[in-house]
Design a protein around this motif. Sequence first.
Motif, PDB file in Angstrom:
ATOM      1  N   TRP A 193      26.779  15.830  34.424  1.00 17.04           N
ATOM      2  CA  TRP A 193      26.811  14.613  34.696  1.00 17.04           C
ATOM      3  C   TRP A 193      25.846  14.182  35.661  1.00 17.04           C
ATOM      4  CZ3 TRP A 193      29.773  10.771  32.610  1.00 17.04           C
ATOM      5  CH2 TRP A 193      29.930   9.548  33.060  1.00 17.04           C
ATOM      6  N   LYS A 194      25.532  15.099  36.538  1.00 19.49           N
ATOM      7  CA  LYS A 194      24.447  14.656  37.542  1.00 19.49           C
ATOM      8  C   LYS A 194      23.068  14.619  36.934  1.00 19.49           C
ATOM      9  CE  LYS A 194      22.524  15.845  42.011  1.00 19.49           C
ATOM     10  NZ  LYS A 194      22.465  16.787  43.149  1.00 19.49           N
ATOM     11  N   ARG A 195      22.668  15.439  35.748  1.00 19.46           N
ATOM     12  CA  ARG A 195      21.502  15.286  35.296  1.00 19.46           C
ATOM     13  C   ARG A 195      21.626  14.024  34.270  1.00 19.46           C
ATOM     14  NH1 ARG A 195      22.781  20.895  33.619  1.00 19.46           N
ATOM     15  NH2 ARG A 195      23.275  19.970  31.543  1.00 19.46           N
ATOM     16  N   THR A 196      22.673  13.734  33.722  1.00 17.63           N
ATOM     17  CA  THR A 196      22.496  12.425  32.821  1.00 17.63           C
ATOM     18  C   THR A 196      22.823  11.129  33.580  1.00 17.63           C
ATOM     19  OG1 THR A 196      24.864  12.802  32.415  1.00 17.63           O
ATOM     20  CG2 THR A 196      23.206  13.736  30.878  1.00 17.63           C
ATOM     21  N   HIS A 197      23.260  11.153  34.609  1.00 19.45           N
ATOM     22  CA  HIS A 197      23.576   9.969  35.497  1.00 19.45           C
ATOM     23  C   HIS A 197      23.198   9.896  36.557  1.00 19.45           C
ATOM     24  CE1 HIS A 197      26.622   8.283  32.441  1.00 19.45           C
ATOM     25  NE2 HIS A 197      26.767   9.560  32.030  1.00 19.45           N
ATOM     26  N   GLY A 198      22.379  10.794  37.225  1.00 16.88           N
ATOM     27  CA  GLY A 198      21.744  10.887  38.469  1.00 16.88           C
ATOM     28  C   GLY A 198      22.635  10.925  39.796  1.00 16.88           C
ATOM     29  N   LYS A 199      24.045  11.264  39.595  1.00 10.52           N
ATOM     30  CA  LYS A 199      24.944  11.392  40.847  1.00 10.52           C
ATOM     31  C   LYS A 199      26.059  12.113  40.665  1.00 10.52           C
ATOM     32  CE  LYS A 199      27.310   7.152  38.999  1.00 10.52           C
ATOM     33  NZ  LYS A 199      27.638   5.667  39.318  1.00 10.52           N
ATOM     34  N   LEU A 200      26.749  12.617  41.326  1.00 12.96           N
ATOM     35  CA  LEU A 200      27.819  13.461  40.978  1.00 12.96           C
ATOM     36  C   LEU A 200      29.197  12.575  40.438  1.00 12.96           C
ATOM     37  CD1 LEU A 200      27.992  15.536  44.458  1.00 12.96           C
ATOM     38  CD2 LEU A 200      27.179  16.268  42.131  1.00 12.96           C
ATOM     39  N   PRO A 201      30.087  13.199  39.809  1.00 13.73           N
ATOM     40  CA  PRO A 201      31.399  12.349  39.451  1.00 13.73           C
ATOM     41  C   PRO A 201      32.246  11.938  40.574  1.00 13.73           C
ATOM     42  CG  PRO A 201      31.236  14.525  38.311  1.00 13.73           C
ATOM     43  CD  PRO A 201      29.989  14.583  39.525  1.00 13.73           C
ATOM     44  N   GLN A 202      32.477  10.744  40.496  1.00 14.00           N
ATOM     45  CA  GLN A 202      33.260   9.979  41.392  1.00 14.00           C
ATOM     46  C   GLN A 202      34.660  10.727  41.908  1.00 14.00           C
ATOM     47  OE1 GLN A 202      32.901   5.898  41.578  1.00 14.00           O
ATOM     48  NE2 GLN A 202      31.256   5.799  40.260  1.00 14.00           N
ATOM     49  N   HIS A 203      35.341  11.083  40.929  1.00 16.79           N
ATOM     50  CA  HIS A 203      36.644  11.633  41.226  1.00 16.79           C
ATOM     51  C   HIS A 203      37.144  12.600  39.742  1.00 16.79           C
ATOM     52  CE1 HIS A 203      41.219  11.144  41.267  1.00 16.79           C
ATOM     53  NE2 HIS A 203      40.886  11.194  42.430  1.00 16.79           N
ATOM     54  N   LEU A 204      37.762  13.669  40.055  1.00 20.41           N
ATOM     55  CA  LEU A 204      38.367  14.324  39.083  1.00 20.41           C
ATOM     56  C   LEU A 204      39.943  14.781  39.040  1.00 20.41           C
ATOM     57  CD1 LEU A 204      35.410  17.318  39.684  1.00 20.41           C
ATOM     58  CD2 LEU A 204      35.508  15.273  37.924  1.00 20.41           C
ATOM     59  N   VAL A 205      40.486  14.901  38.061  1.00 17.15           N
ATOM     60  CA  VAL A 205      41.880  15.131  37.924  1.00 17.15           C
ATOM     61  C   VAL A 205      42.148  16.160  37.032  1.00 17.15           C
ATOM     62  CG1 VAL A 205      44.295  14.475  37.561  1.00 17.15           C
ATOM     63  CG2 VAL A 205      42.512  12.796  38.734  1.00 17.15           C
ATOM     64  N   PRO A 214      38.642  29.194  45.679  1.00 13.34           N
ATOM     65  CA  PRO A 214      37.159  29.093  46.149  1.00 13.34           C
ATOM     66  C   PRO A 214      36.373  27.874  45.367  1.00 13.34           C
ATOM     67  CG  PRO A 214      37.539  31.452  45.724  1.00 13.34           C
ATOM     68  CD  PRO A 214      38.731  30.591  45.213  1.00 13.34           C
ATOM     69  N   GLY A 215      36.688  27.659  44.094  1.00 18.38           N
ATOM     70  CA  GLY A 215      36.206  26.456  43.220  1.00 18.38           C
ATOM     71  C   GLY A 215      36.510  25.276  43.935  1.00 18.38           C
ATOM     72  N   LEU A 216      37.890  25.129  44.681  1.00 20.82           N
ATOM     73  CA  LEU A 216      38.492  23.827  45.449  1.00 20.82           C
ATOM     74  C   LEU A 216      37.675  23.511  46.433  1.00 20.82           C
ATOM     75  CD1 LEU A 216      42.156  24.236  44.674  1.00 20.82           C
ATOM     76  CD2 LEU A 216      40.600  22.778  43.380  1.00 20.82           C
ATOM     77  N   ALA A 217      37.470  24.913  47.249  1.00 17.60           N
ATOM     78  CA  ALA A 217      36.710  24.569  48.301  1.00 17.60           C
ATOM     79  C   ALA A 217      35.129  24.224  48.165  1.00 17.60           C
ATOM     80  CB  ALA A 217      36.522  25.932  49.172  1.00 17.60           C
ATOM     81  N   ARG A 218      34.532  24.786  47.136  1.00 15.26           N
ATOM     82  CA  ARG A 218      33.189  24.168  46.620  1.00 15.26           C
ATOM     83  C   ARG A 218      33.198  22.777  46.404  1.00 15.26           C
ATOM     84  NH1 ARG A 218      30.268  27.269  41.752  1.00 15.26           N
ATOM     85  NH2 ARG A 218      28.294  25.904  41.514  1.00 15.26           N
ATOM     86  N   MET A 222      31.042  19.810  48.282  1.00 14.92           N
ATOM     87  CA  MET A 222      30.337  18.875  47.669  1.00 14.92           C
ATOM     88  C   MET A 222      30.590  17.394  47.809  1.00 14.92           C
ATOM     89  SD  MET A 222      29.991  20.963  44.103  1.00 14.92           S
ATOM     90  CE  MET A 222      28.756  19.816  43.131  1.00 14.92           C
ATOM     91  N   GLY A 223      31.809  17.244  48.414  1.00 19.01           N
ATOM     92  CA  GLY A 223      32.088  15.782  48.677  1.00 19.01           C
ATOM     93  C   GLY A 223      32.793  15.153  47.455  1.00 19.01           C
ATOM     94  N   ILE A 224      33.318  15.795  46.433  1.00 19.70           N
ATOM     95  CA  ILE A 224      33.938  15.360  45.194  1.00 19.70           C
ATOM     96  C   ILE A 224      35.393  15.300  45.376  1.00 19.70           C
ATOM     97  CG2 ILE A 224      34.020  15.586  42.846  1.00 19.70           C
ATOM     98  CD1 ILE A 224      31.583  17.106  42.718  1.00 19.70           C
ATOM     99  N   PRO A 225      35.809  13.981  45.348  1.00 20.31           N
ATOM    100  CA  PRO A 225      37.351  13.939  45.492  1.00 20.31           C
ATOM    101  C   PRO A 225      37.992  14.359  44.361  1.00 20.31           C
ATOM    102  CG  PRO A 225      36.168  11.719  46.004  1.00 20.31           C
ATOM    103  CD  PRO A 225      35.221  12.823  45.493  1.00 20.31           C
TER     104      PRO A 225
END
Length: 432
Positions: A193-205, A214-218, A222-225
């Motif tokens: 998503w960052k490669r194609t849109h130039g930014k991190l995803p705004q929100h993940l569920v 460890p993935g959640l901590a990562r 990264m500041g991804i809600p």
Amino acid sequence: MRNFLLEPRKFTTRCGGLFLFIPDLVRLDAEKLVLSASLPGSKMIPAGHALRCCLALKLWSIERKSHVMPMVADEGLALFAGLNAFPKKSYLSEYSCRIHHNKTLKILAAWHELVSGTKLFPGESFNLDFHSVPYYGEHPNVERHFVSARSRRQPSVLVFLAQDAGTHAFCYSNADLRKGEEAEEIFQFIAFWKRTHGKLPQHLVFDSKLTTHPGLARLDKMGIPFITLRRRVPKLLKEIVLLPRSAWRRIELDVPTRKYRTPRVYEQKVSLLGRTFRQLYVLDLGHDEPTILLTNQHSATTKALLTRYAQRMLIENALSDAVRFFHIDALSSEEGLKVDFDMALLVVASGLYRLIAQRMRGYGDAQARQIFRDLIDMPADVIVTEQEVAVSFHRRTHLPIILASGLTEQPVAVPWWNGLPLRLTTYNGPTN
């Protein structure tokens, strides 16, 4: 390619609704999918024509490539792809053998670039999930995964899918996965998503099995809600049972169609791997067992968190639609790389259906199988002249919706027809 014959003629096709997708394919310049991924082709069937053939199977809900055989003589199916005759099952089955994962990623990236001017991927929030495509047989390359439809582990190909929560369209897929790689796949999607849109995803569920602590901590670093489930381990269940009645508070969800709108909630702060998260215990949400949510959204209201997680069922509904209409459980091969291309076609085909849905009044939230049943699955008379290709739809109940969409108002010059325009119209023949 051998000479494409566009001599004047008239014929009837059962695949008339397929021509409704051509205006979007032309407007988006879908040929860039071929160029970006350097897809293979031949003298007889160039790459762009081959991709349209494969895409036609998805758009017309053909379960297996062998099922195309009764339709290969349909001139409309061949004309849609820009060929004199539609390829047989042997060609369609072998085509994906030459496409590896890097090419499918390029197809997906090019698709995002093509639809960037549309409202197909708002990107405000995403639903993520794994899906196991069952395999019935014995093959050393096929690993065993949990198949939810059968509630057991069996040989299957694991697929990761991401859905835009705003439009319900699939935006990413990956079937090139092996055991032990599951927890990292969410970060592959983030990188894509960052490669194609130039930014991190705004929100993940997502649910509890998508990644690890460890993935959640990562994700938090990264500041991804995100919002995710926690597994109902005995320790947490015991803690819930021991909570006094006074610890719970009841809230009302702003979801009028939901049966269980007044769940009880208990909220607390928890620490995982040195990161502080917000944990919610939820009762009376329609499940026998309590729901345990974990999020790094500390300022969001409890009502907003529960309402958004309840909407995660959208990806379950989309997966059900993909199984029943796009036939993703009809395993195209025991090789994950071939399934990977099939899933990329799913992303493109589902996107085209969502674009059609946006045009058709009253179908904005309709699933693909309903759109197909009402609007796409209809015959048409095709008249090819030296000036145009006229597709006249037969009269039927939902035809006024197509007329109101504006698709019949302006002819579209089709590049793979040597620039000959397509004109969509209605049947003007005798009524008896």
